[in-house]
Scaffold this active site. Structure first.
Site, mmCIF file in Angstrom:
data_model
loop_
_atom_site.group_PDB
_atom_site.id
_atom_site.type_symbol
_atom_site.label_atom_id
_atom_site.label_comp_id
_atom_site.label_asym_id
_atom_site.label_seq_id
_atom_site.Cartn_x
_atom_site.Cartn_y
_atom_site.Cartn_z
ATOM 1 N N SER A 94 0.828 -1.210 -0.152
ATOM 2 C CA SER A 94 0.084 -0.065 -0.149
ATOM 3 C C SER A 94 0.973 1.266 -0.022
ATOM 4 O O SER A 94 1.620 1.450 -0.893
ATOM 5 C CB SER A 94 -0.998 0.041 1.225
ATOM 6 O OG SER A 94 -1.957 0.807 1.173
ATOM 7 N N ASP A 239 -2.327 6.456 -4.322
ATOM 8 C CA ASP A 239 -1.267 5.716 -3.601
ATOM 9 C C ASP A 239 -0.636 4.513 -4.133
ATOM 10 O O ASP A 239 -1.473 4.305 -5.419
ATOM 11 C CB ASP A 239 -1.833 5.382 -2.093
ATOM 12 C CG ASP A 239 -2.563 4.149 -2.269
ATOM 13 O OD1 ASP A 239 -3.388 4.100 -3.187
ATOM 14 O OD2 ASP A 239 -2.591 3.417 -1.221
ATOM 15 N N ASP A 241 -1.052 1.413 -4.401
ATOM 16 C CA ASP A 241 -1.881 0.498 -4.792
ATOM 17 C C ASP A 241 -3.353 0.670 -5.323
ATOM 18 O O ASP A 241 -4.108 -0.036 -5.566
ATOM 19 C CB ASP A 241 -2.203 -0.732 -3.963
ATOM 20 C CG ASP A 241 -2.828 -0.379 -2.405
ATOM 21 O OD1 ASP A 241 -2.907 0.852 -2.302
ATOM 22 O OD2 ASP A 241 -3.741 -1.234 -1.907
ATOM 23 N N ASP A 243 -6.085 2.605 -4.090
ATOM 24 C CA ASP A 243 -7.401 2.531 -3.294
ATOM 25 C C ASP A 243 -7.677 4.001 -2.704
ATOM 26 O O ASP A 243 -8.668 4.201 -2.464
ATOM 27 C CB ASP A 243 -7.387 1.336 -2.410
ATOM 28 C CG ASP A 243 -6.275 1.560 -1.327
ATOM 29 O OD1 ASP A 243 -5.510 2.289 -1.290
ATOM 30 O OD2 ASP A 243 -6.581 0.644 -0.453
#
Length: 451
Positions: A94, A239, A241, A243
């Site tokens: 993340s 960001d 990843d 989400d």
């Protein structure tokens, strides 16, 4: 350092050993009764090796693997449902910087595993890791599926609150900073469908993160400058990843990722025909969510931190929208997961319905200042410190659902250990930055002294 928590597994690349990865693969396949497992990853170089390693374990346990390649986390969540898969895995850490990487686990409903499931998975992988099984199923296979991002975009374009032509007619000029992460392609392709003029920065899949990857205001200088120099209508930062979505206004100012959800909420509540409108968010999200909800006679329910906590409560109460103040928008009409593509579309729809710029629109939104402090956890135990913290606070009310939140009229402080890093988070909110810093100061001092 290996962190195994509600948010999945994260660690330095050197901590994610072959034994750890494979044992998680075997355990997850067992948990999901794996027939078909969907896998995606972000752009970290180590992700390919981790994906291949866990694929071997999944295939060996009898599961077939659908490899989505590099794609956002919400794309994997959507694909689990769309492909009727047994579950999904995302190889990502993340917002954590390099050399971190990790694993996120998704159930057959497209939601992340909850605390009880993650605890079982962790314990089972430790049992399996003592003596890894030998390969059993040689016929299980892995196939590459290249249309996952297109499937995801098509689903976003079907959101009932969108008037696609209205957005297209505006011909928005948009700067996109994907931090060379998983959304490097997905967000620009969505914006192309919405007839936007796209100015991409850091939208490569074969380059490293150019800055600290979390989309906080202090990390968005390049995006802010580009919005101003090009006269763009808006800037989006995502960001690694994909989400979380942060926004920069036409004046080149970050509006704080807290307000991504607020803007999306405003649009959805203005259009929802649900008579019992409910918004779900976490304990650390801005009070502006409550203000907007009151404007539309909606009710706000708050949960502990963590996407799964918000998503499960949304499903339970049939919420019309929800999310977290980190830029994560969750819309049940799309799927129950934080989604930067959904957030992008909803914000552009909101802008398309007015004749004012984003900077002028923000003047009409209730404004608060949130301060987000991170302190090293050290050896301090939050539970044993609670009596002292309560004495320091002298708060009007206290919530202990997740750490401890001290609440006064028009301000609050939330103290909790992080799910993803070895730190204590102390968040505070008040009508001004000075007030937010002032109300947090005694708690920051306490942990500085005692940790």
């Amino acid at each position: 350092m290996l962190i195994e928590s509600l948010s999945g597994v994260r660690g330095y690349e050197t901590d994610l050993s072959e034994n750890v990865i494979k044992s998680y693969g075997y355990a997850f396949s067992e948990m999901m009764n794996g027939i078909k497992i969907v896998i995606g990853r972000d752009t970290r170089i180590s992700g390919e090796k981790i994906k291949n390693t866990i694929t071997v374990a999944l295939n060996s346990s009898g599961a077939s693997v659908m490899d989505l390649g590099i794609c956002p986390t919400p794309t994997v969540q959507y694909a689990v449902e769309y492909q009727n898969a047994s579950g999904g895995i995302v190889v990502t850490a993340s917002h954590n910087p390099l050399p971190w990487n990790g694993l996120k686990f998704i159930g057959p409903d497209g939601l992340f595993l909850d605390a009880k499931q993650m605890n079982w998975l962790k314990n089972r992988r430790m049992e399996i890791g003592i003596n890894l099984p030998k390969i059993k199923y040689l016929n299980s296979k892995s196939i590459l599926y290249e249309n996952a991002i297109k499937d995801h975009i098509d689903s976003v374009l079907r959101i009932p609150y969108l008037n696609i032509k209205k957005i297209q007619d505006k011909k928005f000029k948009v700067v996109v900073d994907a931090v060379n992460g998983a959304a490097y392609k997905a967000i620009p392709e969505l914006l192309t469908e919405l007839n936007c003029e796209i100015i991409p920065i850091n939208c490569s899949c074969d380059k490293s993160f150019p800055r600290s990857p979390e989309p906080l205001p202090e990390n968005l200088g390049e995006l802010m400058d580009k919005v101003l120099s090009t006269g763009a209508d808006i800037g989006f930062a995502i960001d690694p990843d994909g989400d979380r979505l942060a926004i920069v206004s036409d004046k080149g100012k970050p509006i704080s990722e807290e307000y991504t959800l607020v803007l999306a909420e405003k649009l959805v509540l203005s259009k929802s025909t649900n008579k019992n409108k409910i918004v779900v968010t976490n304990l650390s999200t801005t009070m502006a969510v409550d203000d907007i909800a009151r404007d539309f006679n909606a009710r706000v329910i708050r949960t502990p931190i963590g996407e799964i906590n918000v998503a499960k409560k949304m499903r339970e109460v049939n919420a019309v929208i929800g999310g977290e103040g980190n830029g994560g928008v969750i819309l049940p009409d799309a799927h129950l997961g934080r989604d930067s593509l959904v957030g992008t579309a909803l914000v552009l729809q909101l802008l398309s319905e007015g004749d004012c710029s984003l900077s002028n629109l923000m003047k009409k939104i209730p404004k608060y200042s949130i301060i987000k402090n991170k302190l090293q956890k050290g050896k301090i135990d939050l539970n044993s410190s609670l009596p002292q913290l309560i004495k320091i606070a002298a708060a009007d009310s206290i919530n202990t659902d997740d750490g401890v939140k001290f609440i006064w009229e028009n301000k609050w402080v939330h103290v909790r250990p992080s799910n993803t890093e070895p730190i204590i988070r102390i968040y505070s909110e008040a009508p001004s930055k000075i007030e937010a810093e002032k109300v947090a100061a005694p708690f920051v001092e306490f942990f500085d002294i005692n940790s």
